[in-house]
Design an enzyme around this catalytic site. Structure first.
Site, PDB file in Angstrom:
ATOM      1  N   SER A  86       0.828  -1.205   0.000  1.00  0.00           N
ATOM      2  CA  SER A  86       0.000   0.000   0.000  1.00  0.00           C
ATOM      3  C   SER A  86       0.858   1.249   0.000  1.00  0.00           C
ATOM      4  O   SER A  86       1.939   1.280   0.610  1.00  0.00           O
ATOM      5  CB  SER A  86      -0.914   0.018   1.235  1.00  0.00           C
ATOM      6  OG  SER A  86      -1.650   1.233   1.288  1.00  0.00           O
ATOM      7  N   TYR A 107      -2.003  -1.588  10.078  1.00  0.00           N
ATOM      8  CA  TYR A 107      -2.130  -1.868   8.648  1.00  0.00           C
ATOM      9  C   TYR A 107      -0.784  -1.678   7.950  1.00  0.00           C
ATOM     10  O   TYR A 107      -0.341  -2.533   7.184  1.00  0.00           O
ATOM     11  CB  TYR A 107      -3.190  -0.945   8.043  1.00  0.00           C
ATOM     12  CG  TYR A 107      -3.415  -1.140   6.557  1.00  0.00           C
ATOM     13  CD1 TYR A 107      -4.128  -2.232   6.089  1.00  0.00           C
ATOM     14  CD2 TYR A 107      -2.918  -0.216   5.632  1.00  0.00           C
ATOM     15  CE1 TYR A 107      -4.340  -2.412   4.727  1.00  0.00           C
ATOM     16  CE2 TYR A 107      -3.137  -0.396   4.278  1.00  0.00           C
ATOM     17  CZ  TYR A 107      -3.846  -1.492   3.831  1.00  0.00           C
ATOM     18  OH  TYR A 107      -4.052  -1.668   2.476  1.00  0.00           O
TER      19      TYR A 107
END
Length: 242
Positions: A137, A150
């Site tokens: 990401s 995350y």
């Protein structure tokens, strides 16, 4: 000979777009899902309706035995497995001080343990010359508050990618990752106000959110013969955001 790809989290979002695009490129597609049976079946129906070959297989990526069964079913349906796309993932934003154990476990199990389970099985089962692509990401570059866990899972995936690329290189299996920027999926928009979504869209040079197809095209390239010399890399597919 047709090639076969397993797409985890293939029932929606980036996984769905990837499954549809790879099928259009002639791949046999195994659409993995955990809970969204109807959505996975819809992806399969769309592929088959266009003349492709696909099936849906339920498997919880955090379970090693489920992943083994996923590969068993893929091989049973199509023979060898040529590629794995790790698209299953979740986000549970939280300030670290407010993080509860359930949100911690869920992200570690799905994002990290799930990717490890799938890559481990792929390392044993993919044919020589195969492909592995996982999702990182662009939040790793942006470091937004509440994304600590995350980001930790995605940083681990990037580290794993670089190591396994060297482990499997002798078999000509490439191992890469794609790091999307904000992409207009249910995973991204859930829990955000329209103002937040608009702000993130305007932050990118193109003044829009990415679309699932934008990321699917990058994955399709990394799975292609043309990407045979790309290995151990992370492709930042974010429209120039970071």
């Amino acid at each position: 000979m047709q090639k076969t790809v397993i797409v985890t989290g293939g029932s929606r979002g980036i996984g769905r777009a990837t499954a549809l695009l790879l099928a259009a490129h002639g791949w046999n597609v195994v659409v993995n899902y955990a809970n969204n049976h109807d959505e996975a079946a819809s992806v399969v129906a769309e592929i088959v309706g266009r003349g492709g070959r696909a099936n849906a297989v339920r498997a919880n990526v955090s379970s090693a035995s489920d992943i083994k069964e996923l590969f068993d079913q893929a091989e049973g349906a199509y023979g060898n497995v040529n590629a794995l796309v790790n698209s299953a993932g979740i986000i549970r934003p939280s300030l670290l001080k407010d993080l509860d154990d359930a949100a911690l476990t869920e992200q570690l199990d799905t994002n990290l343990r799930g990717t490890i389970n799938a890559i481990r099985e792929a390392s044993r089962r993919l044919v020589d010359g195969g492909r592995i692509v996982s999702m990182s990401s662009t939040t790793l570059a942006l470091n937004p508050p509440t994304y600590g866990i995350y980001n930790a899972t995605k940083a681990a995936i990037e580290a794993l990618t670089r190591v396994v690329a060297k482990e499997l290189g002798v078999r000509r299996i490439t191992v890469n990752a794609v790091a999307p920027g904000p992409v207009e999926t249910e995973l991204f928009v859930t829990g955000k106000s329209q103002a937040e979504i608009d702000r993130m869209a305007q932050a990118a040079p193109f003044k829009r959110l990415g679309q699932p197809r934008d990321i699917a095209e990058v994955v399709a390239f990394l799975l292609s013969d043309a990407a045979g010399w790309i290995n151990g890399q992370v492709v930042r597919a974010n429209g120039g955001l970071a």
